[in-house]
Motif scaffolding. Structure first.
Motif, PDB file in Angstrom:
ATOM      1  N   TYR A   1      -1.929   7.077  10.431  1.00  0.00           N
ATOM      2  CA  TYR A   1      -2.027   6.242  11.490  1.00  0.00           C
ATOM      3  C   TYR A   1      -1.502   4.920  11.329  1.00  0.00           C
ATOM      4  O   TYR A   1      -1.256   4.012  12.046  1.00  0.00           O
ATOM      5  CB  TYR A   1      -3.311   6.131  12.334  1.00  0.00           C
ATOM      6  CG  TYR A   1      -4.212   5.792  11.087  1.00  0.00           C
ATOM      7  CD1 TYR A   1      -4.347   4.528  10.702  1.00  0.00           C
ATOM      8  CD2 TYR A   1      -5.081   6.904  10.274  1.00  0.00           C
ATOM      9  CE1 TYR A   1      -5.277   4.073   9.654  1.00  0.00           C
ATOM     10  CE2 TYR A   1      -5.887   6.520   9.447  1.00  0.00           C
ATOM     11  CZ  TYR A   1      -6.149   5.065   9.362  1.00  0.00           C
ATOM     12  OH  TYR A   1      -6.884   4.841   8.184  1.00  0.00           O
ATOM     13  N   CYS A   2      -0.991   4.770   9.898  1.00  0.00           N
ATOM     14  CA  CYS A   2      -0.796   3.390   9.432  1.00  0.00           C
ATOM     15  C   CYS A   2       0.652   3.002   9.191  1.00  0.00           C
ATOM     16  O   CYS A   2       1.051   3.562   8.517  1.00  0.00           O
ATOM     17  CB  CYS A   2      -1.789   2.998   8.309  1.00  0.00           C
ATOM     18  SG  CYS A   2      -1.917   1.152   7.737  1.00  0.00           S
TER      19      CYS A   2
ATOM     20  N   CYS B   1       0.677  -1.148  -0.130  1.00  0.00           N
ATOM     21  CA  CYS B   1      -0.060   0.125  -0.076  1.00  0.00           C
ATOM     22  C   CYS B   1       0.817   1.183   0.087  1.00  0.00           C
ATOM     23  O   CYS B   1       2.103   1.098   0.550  1.00  0.00           O
ATOM     24  CB  CYS B   1      -0.982  -0.053   1.287  1.00  0.00           C
ATOM     25  SG  CYS B   1      -2.010   1.637   1.258  1.00  0.00           S
TER      26      CYS B   1
ATOM     27  N   ASN C   1      -0.797   4.468   0.273  1.00  0.00           N
ATOM     28  CA  ASN C   1      -1.691   5.556   0.567  1.00  0.00           C
ATOM     29  C   ASN C   1      -1.237   6.573   1.906  1.00  0.00           C
ATOM     30  O   ASN C   1      -1.498   7.665   2.076  1.00  0.00           O
ATOM     31  CB  ASN C   1      -2.991   5.035   0.856  1.00  0.00           C
ATOM     32  CG  ASN C   1      -3.871   4.630  -0.574  1.00  0.00           C
ATOM     33  OD1 ASN C   1      -3.926   5.605  -1.177  1.00  0.00           O
ATOM     34  ND2 ASN C   1      -4.074   3.633  -0.410  1.00  0.00           N
ATOM     35  N   PHE C   2      -0.368   5.787   2.662  1.00  0.00           N
ATOM     36  CA  PHE C   2       0.368   6.474   3.691  1.00  0.00           C
ATOM     37  C   PHE C   2      -0.924   7.397   4.544  1.00  0.00           C
ATOM     38  O   PHE C   2      -0.536   8.410   4.786  1.00  0.00           O
ATOM     39  CB  PHE C   2       1.339   7.327   3.370  1.00  0.00           C
ATOM     40  CG  PHE C   2       2.694   6.703   3.095  1.00  0.00           C
ATOM     41  CD1 PHE C   2       3.460   6.183   3.899  1.00  0.00           C
ATOM     42  CD2 PHE C   2       2.719   6.222   1.638  1.00  0.00           C
ATOM     43  CE1 PHE C   2       4.480   5.435   3.747  1.00  0.00           C
ATOM     44  CE2 PHE C   2       4.001   5.573   1.235  1.00  0.00           C
ATOM     45  CZ  PHE C   2       4.803   5.041   2.230  1.00  0.00           C
ATOM     46  N   CYS C   3      -1.809   6.439   4.977  1.00  0.00           N
ATOM     47  CA  CYS C   3      -2.673   7.084   6.017  1.00  0.00           C
ATOM     48  C   CYS C   3      -1.847   7.351   7.276  1.00  0.00           C
ATOM     49  O   CYS C   3      -1.161   6.417   7.531  1.00  0.00           O
ATOM     50  CB  CYS C   3      -3.913   6.259   6.198  1.00  0.00           C
ATOM     51  SG  CYS C   3      -5.104   5.896   4.845  1.00  0.00           S
TER      52      CYS C   3
ATOM     53  N   GLN D   1      -4.967  -4.557   0.363  1.00  0.00           N
ATOM     54  CA  GLN D   1      -4.857  -3.497   1.522  1.00  0.00           C
ATOM     55  C   GLN D   1      -5.648  -2.514   1.193  1.00  0.00           C
ATOM     56  O   GLN D   1      -6.344  -1.616   1.829  1.00  0.00           O
ATOM     57  CB  GLN D   1      -3.498  -2.980   1.882  1.00  0.00           C
ATOM     58  CG  GLN D   1      -2.914  -3.822   2.971  1.00  0.00           C
ATOM     59  CD  GLN D   1      -2.453  -4.842   3.096  1.00  0.00           C
ATOM     60  OE1 GLN D   1      -1.912  -5.253   1.981  1.00  0.00           O
ATOM     61  NE2 GLN D   1      -2.557  -5.801   4.050  1.00  0.00           N
TER      62      GLN D   1
ATOM     63  N   PRO E   1       2.323   0.791   5.005  1.00  0.00           N
ATOM     64  CA  PRO E   1       3.122   1.076   3.812  1.00  0.00           C
ATOM     65  C   PRO E   1       4.430   0.940   4.165  1.00  0.00           C
ATOM     66  O   PRO E   1       5.484   1.284   3.616  1.00  0.00           O
ATOM     67  CB  PRO E   1       2.611   2.791   3.705  1.00  0.00           C
ATOM     68  CG  PRO E   1       1.241   2.460   4.167  1.00  0.00           C
ATOM     69  CD  PRO E   1       1.147   1.747   5.241  1.00  0.00           C
TER      70      PRO E   1
HETATM   71  S1  SF4 Z   1      -3.312  -0.136   4.397  1.00  0.00           S
HETATM   72 FE1  SF4 Z   1      -2.949   1.660   5.909  1.00  0.00          FE
HETATM   73  S2  SF4 Z   1      -2.205   3.177   4.733  1.00  0.00           S
HETATM   74 FE2  SF4 Z   1      -3.123   1.501   3.205  1.00  0.00          FE
HETATM   75  S3  SF4 Z   1      -5.235   2.373   2.661  1.00  0.00           S
HETATM   76 FE3  SF4 Z   1      -5.318   0.882   4.427  1.00  0.00          FE
HETATM   77  S4  SF4 Z   1      -5.304   2.185   6.267  1.00  0.00           S
HETATM   78 FE4  SF4 Z   1      -4.454   3.498   4.674  1.00  0.00          FE
END
Ligand code: SF4
Length: 440
Positions: free
Chosen positions: A167-168, A161, A163-165, A205, A171
């Motif tokens: 909190y996550c 993934c 996206n680098f949310c 993901q 990635p």
């Molecule tokens: S895996 Fe983590 S960074 Fe990727 S979309 Fe899901 S929550 Fe966001």
């Protein structure tokens, strides 16, 4: 070969469940035998999760417990694989009592690692460096997971993934975004159908982000729906990549679950922005409206995090308002868990633990009431249910409706059959019903 039998322990998400079956296949092809009793195993592999601190603490605790087995078997090998293992490799941390650690891209190396491994008693923990393959997808080449469920199977369409949310940690530990070739996905699906699998869940993901420049995710979903699969779903999708085209494919596919998982995470725009979720509350609500307009009976499930850094009482109230307005069919609700290496780790102010706990219990309370009201409306209806497995009592089974809702059914049937069920009551909020007819 040092050890002959292995025992697998899986923590975390559906991707880990799939990866464990892939590991089972890789080791079996190399002469190792999977057993279901950890006390008799020569090798114990824990497939770990790193998303929440609590998940990591459980693995550390379990590793400690397993050391007792070394008294009877000094040659026992204990390995950590998966996201937590990769996180520890990257940060060069070791856990006492673990013989090796391998990240999610290196499972093909496991036979070699195990063969050359010495236990910690003589060698100390062995880190396997994160050897990157060309695309990350070599993991799948010529090997299909040894699925142990006779009715349902996961099929990944992508790995990683980007996206680098904020909190996550995913990635950082599943680096890069790799699309699995279309023909490879189809080959795995067809192999599973030949074995009698009835339900397939496509995994990623952020699964609906799939795009290999020739086909996008709606295209993959349509392709798989045109096989003989009885039930088809996907998990987990990102609201940002949920297009009208995808909703249309779900609406048209007779065998596609009328269900979509759309993680909301927060109902406050300032928190969504800090989370880097790429949508606003308004966009999210619009997506839900469009989806329900096209598929009125669709089940919408979600994930919500409470206590993200900087979440005020007003932000939290906004989340509650969105929940009350949308009426999710199900929600996975969590307290924010600080993870080093993520951007949110450095965000302030942190929300005190008692405040997070209070907010979470308020949210759970509201969601439970919503589920109860929704499920009460099922009483008296007839549902098509795919029977998944046997319950504890005779002639009692667990199955799934076309909305991917778990129901308990009574009557003569077998796993894998689709039956008509009249819902008669709720126990807790689980619908119970009696089989009235069989579809096949
Ligand atoms: S895996 Fe983590 S960074 Fe990727 S979309 Fe899901 S929550 Fe966001």
């Amino acid at each position: 070969m040092k050890g002959k039998t292995f025992y697998l322990l899986t923590y975390g998400c559906q991707m880990n469940v799939y990866d464990s079956r892939l590991i089972a296949e890789i080791l079996s092809k190399n002469g190792y035998k999977e057993i279901k009793d950890e006390n008799k195993a020569d090798i114990i592999i824990m497939n770990t999760c790193s998303v929440r601190k609590h998940a990591e603490q459980r693995v550390v605790g379990r590793t400690g417990d397993l050391q007792r087995l070394r008294e009877d078997n000094p040659d026992l090998i204990i390995g950590l694989v998966g996201c937590m293992a990769q996180n520890l490799i990257d940060t060069k941390e070791k856990i006492k009592g673990v013989d090796f650690m391998v990240g999610p891209d290196n499972y093909r190396e496991l036979p070699k690692i195990i063969k050359g491994n010495q236990t910690t008693a003589t060698a100390g923990c062995h880190f396997v460096p994160n050897q990157k393959y060309k695309t990350g997808l070599e993991l799948y080449e010529g090997v299909y997971a040894n699925q142990d469920n006779k009715v349902s199977a996961f099929v990944p369409v992508m790995r990683g993934c980007e996206n680098f949310c904020t909190y996550c940690i995913v990635p950082y530990v599943r680096v890069g975004l790799q699309m699995r070739p279309q023909k490879d996905i189809l080959k795995e699906v067809e192999g599973l159908l030949k074995k009698g699998i009835k339900e397939i869940i496509l995994l990623g993901q952020s699964v609906n982000e799939y795009d290999n420049n020739k086909v996008d995710f709606p295209g993959i979903l349509k392709m798989v729906s045109e096989t003989s699969v009885a039930r088809l779903g996907f998990f987990t999708s990102h609201p940002y990549y949920t297009t009208q085209k995808l909703i249309d494919v779900i609406a048209e596919g007779e065998n596609i679950y009328k269900w979509i998982h759309l993680p909301l995470q927060s109902g406050s725009n300032q928190i969504l922005k800090k989370m880097n979720r790429k949508y606003t509350k308004e966009k999210y609500m619009e997506l839900i409206c469009n989806t329900r307009e096209k598929i009125p009976n669709i089940s919408i499930t979600t994930d919500i995090i409470v206590g993200f850094p900087g979440e005020t009482d007003e932000d939290f109230q906004e989340t509650i308002e969105v929940m009350k307005e949308i009426h999710f069919d199900f929600a996975y609700m969590f307290k924010y868990s600080d993870r080093e290496r993520t951007a949110a780790y450095n965000l302030k102010p942190k929300i005190p633990e008692p405040v997070k706990t209070k907010r979470l219990s308020e949210l759970i309370d509201i969601q439970h009431k919503i589920i109860h009201i929704k499920n009460e409306q099922l009483i008296g209806t007839t549902q098509e249910v795919l029977v998944q497995y046997k319950g504890r009592k005779n002639n009692v089974w667990r199955g799934k409706t076309k909305q991917n809702e778990i129901v308990v059914v009574e009557g003569k049937t077998l796993p894998g059959e689709i039956v008509k069920v009249k819902i008669s009551s709720l126990k807790g909020w689980t619908p119970y019903g009696v089989i009235t007819d069989k579809r096949k």
